[in-house]
Design an enzyme around this catalytic site. Structure first.
Site, PDB file in Angstrom:
ATOM      1  N   LYS A 162     -79.221  -0.396   3.314  1.00 34.17           N
ATOM      2  CA  LYS A 162     -78.602   0.609   4.173  1.00 34.17           C
ATOM      3  C   LYS A 162     -79.074   1.980   3.721  1.00 34.17           C
ATOM      4  CE  LYS A 162     -73.871   1.993   5.548  1.00 34.17           C
ATOM      5  NZ  LYS A 162     -72.435   1.672   5.322  1.00 34.17           N
ATOM      6  N   SER A 242     -69.765   0.655   9.265  1.00 32.74           N
ATOM      7  CA  SER A 242     -70.920   1.530   9.384  1.00 32.74           C
ATOM      8  C   SER A 242     -72.248   0.889   8.986  1.00 32.74           C
ATOM      9  CB  SER A 242     -70.684   2.767   8.500  1.00 32.74           C
ATOM     10  OG  SER A 242     -70.622   2.407   7.119  1.00 32.74           O
ATOM     11  N   SER A 266     -66.568  -1.598   6.615  1.00 34.35           N
ATOM     12  CA  SER A 266     -67.947  -1.283   6.996  1.00 34.35           C
ATOM     13  C   SER A 266     -68.985  -2.345   6.654  1.00 34.35           C
ATOM     14  CB  SER A 266     -68.372   0.055   6.374  1.00 34.35           C
ATOM     15  OG  SER A 266     -67.724   1.124   7.030  1.00 34.35           O
TER      16      SER A 266
END
Length: 548
Positions: A162, A242, A266
């Site tokens: 990420k 996220s 997330s």
């Protein structure tokens, strides 16, 4: 010279030795007005887009990093290797390497070719990658030469991070315009992955600033990467957030595994939304050092994978005590989680079943499956309560933690020192920096909770979270609780309880759902065992058909 076209975008040449086999056609930005209009009336307000493409990045920069790496890798090789790589777990990949059917170089090239195949087609692009390691294939080649150096199963395996997790090879942007040139060093967990032999393929898109930037904006949007889409239903199903890109990339088989981060939901949300196995570990099991923060009280990285065994392998590669992250000082010693996971059984395990969730037919069906495999199902309801001050905690932590990150981890060329600096910078070019505004950032700079009040708030939220789970778990003598997707993630975050979601099927529309196992702190080994047994008995995951 005969020329064939693969998906109209990758040109493959049947040519003599020494000549490139694959050339990438330049990406051309397109008019996205029709896409935006088509979603304007979507039933979910968070699926109504204002932007689809990045506000400032040129996708051709990503292709420049890939071009030479796949120039001598052909469509024929891609198709020939597909049965050995697509949807395969890490042990299967390693077995094929040992048998001489694959090399780490070919594995790396296969995934890069696949990324270009889909992400260079505007009708199939998922916008889930922000950047790609320009030296991936070279590094994979070295892994082939030095294969005896490391026996960890992550050795030679491409990993996607990420893009709030630091790595030497690529900028760490948090999806933002402000950090576009943040050449931060390896995060602690990145260094651990590399030490075990893992390869960093690239950076995944995300909800900008870990979903704590714009108010009510779509999950998976960032100015750096554009709008991440869900491969099970692009523009129809939410990606979750996220860690949206980490979920979308692995669901579409752009790499074997990815790392996400979670503050509250997330990892669980995008994993369940993309039919993946996602682990939100106990806070403190994995270091947060070198990761762009939201809340040092709640933040944790975690593995996102297509199966439980790969999840255990990646978790093992990341564990370790970081002297710069005090939360890791109670972290258990590194374990071979992947070996322990296969020993799991559901027989005699007491599972807490939430009565109100039984109205969900998919949840009810999987509860019945676990019971058939020997699990003891205990129905209960949580006491109704709320996490008072949760947003104040996030605001106050981010206000403090960002100062620390910018001083200790961001590269020297980043001029910002505080959240106030970031908010002011974003206002200077709102079209590029904040097409959905920065409502949550404004809340951060206006937050007044600090000092002893913040310490008390942290303690109260932790106590509330623990009480929420401990009450029924003690009363009913439960080993773990079964939830859905990221339901209850806020309470688990507050309590620092680990959660592991596993694909449990699809609703009538084709949208994925996850069964989530919630356990007590540092019970990841047991969660993985239970999840492995459940996965083995259900095998619910199905590859998204448009990306098969």
């Amino acid at each position: 010279m005969k020329k064939s076209i693969l998906l109209l975008l990758i040109f493959v040449y049947a040519c003599g030795p020494g000549e490139p086999k694959t050339l990438i056609e330049p990406w051309v930005p397109y008019d996205e007005a029709d896409v935006i209009a088509a979603n304007a009336e979507h039933r979910s307000s968070r699926m109504r887009y204002k932007r689809v493409q990045s506000t400032y990045k040129d996708r051709n920069d990503m292709w420049a990093a890939v071009a030479n790496q796949i120039a001598y890798f052909s469509a024929e090789e891609y198709l020939a290797l597909k049965p050995l790589i697509l949807e395969k777990d890490i042990p299967s990949l390693q077995q094929s390497v040992q048998e001489g059917k694959l090399t780490y170089e070919k594995i790396a090239q296969w995934y890069l070719y696949r990324i270009v195949q889909f992400e260079n087609d505007k009708d199939k692009a998922l916008n889930n990658m922000i950047s790609i390691n320009p030296n991936l294939v070279k590094e994979a080649r070295l892994k082939d030469k030095n294969r005896s150096d490391n026996d960890h199963p992550i050795y030679g395996i491409p990993v996607i991070l990420k893009d709030n997790i630091g790595t030497d090879e690529l900028p760490t942007t948090a999806g933002s315009f402000a950090l576009k040139d943040n050449n931060a060093p390896d995060a602690f967990i990145t260094a651990k992955i590399k030490a075990s032999g893992g390869l960093i393929l690239g950076k995944a898109n995300l909800s900008e600033w870990a979903n704590f930037y714009c108010s009510g904006c779509p999950n998976g949007f960032s100015t750096a990467g554009g709008q991440t889409l869900n491969p099970y239903g692009p523009k129809e199903f939410d990606t979750g957030g996220s860690s949206s890109g980490s979920g979308s990339t692995i669901a579409a088989n752009y790499a074997p595994v990815a790392v996400g981060t979670e503050t509250s939901g997330s990892i669980l949300s995008p994993s369940s939304s993309n039919s993946l196995v996602g682990l939100k570990p106990t806070v403190g099991l994995l270091s947060r050092g070198g990761i762009v923060p939201l809340s040092s009280t709640l933040d944790t990285p975690g593995p996102m994978t297509k199966n439980v065994i790969d999840n255990a392998i990646l978790l093992s590669a990341m564990t370790g005590k970081d002297p710069k992250d005090a939360a890791t000082q109670n972290s258990p010693q590194q374990k071979k989680y992947w070996e322990e996971a296969t020993q799991g059984s559901l027989e005699g395990v007491r599972f807490g079943v939430i009565k109100s969730y039984l109205r969900d037919s998919l949840y009810k069906l999987n509860v019945e499956k676990i019971a058939a495999m020997g699990g003891i199902m205990v129905e209960f309801e949580f006491e109704r309560t709320r996490l008072g001050g949760f947003t104040n905690l996030l605001n106050a932590d981010m206000k403090e933690d960002m100062v620390h990150y910018l001083a200790e981890y961001a590269s020297d060329n980043i001029p910002f020192k505080s959240m106030d600096d970031l908010v002011a910078f974003n206002r200077t070019d709102s079209a590029k920096a904040m097409p959905y505004g920065q409502g949550l950032f404004e809340g951060v700079i206006n937050e007044t909770t600090a000092g002893d009040d913040l310490i008390t708030l942290r303690e109260n939220l932790r106590e509330t979270g623990i009480k929420y789970f401990e009450g029924p778990m003690k009363e009913q003598q439960l080993d773990m609780v079964l939830s859905i997707n990221n339901f209850g993630a806020g309470f688990a975050a507050a309590a620092h309880y680990p959660c592991l979601t596993v694909p449990m099927g699809y609703i009538a529309s084709g949208q994925p759902r996850g069964l989530t196992f919630i356990g007590k702190p540092f019970s990841e080994d047991r969660l993985l065992k239970m999840a492995y047994a459940f996965e083995k008995g259900t095998k619910a995951r199905v590859i998204p058909q448009a990306y098969n």
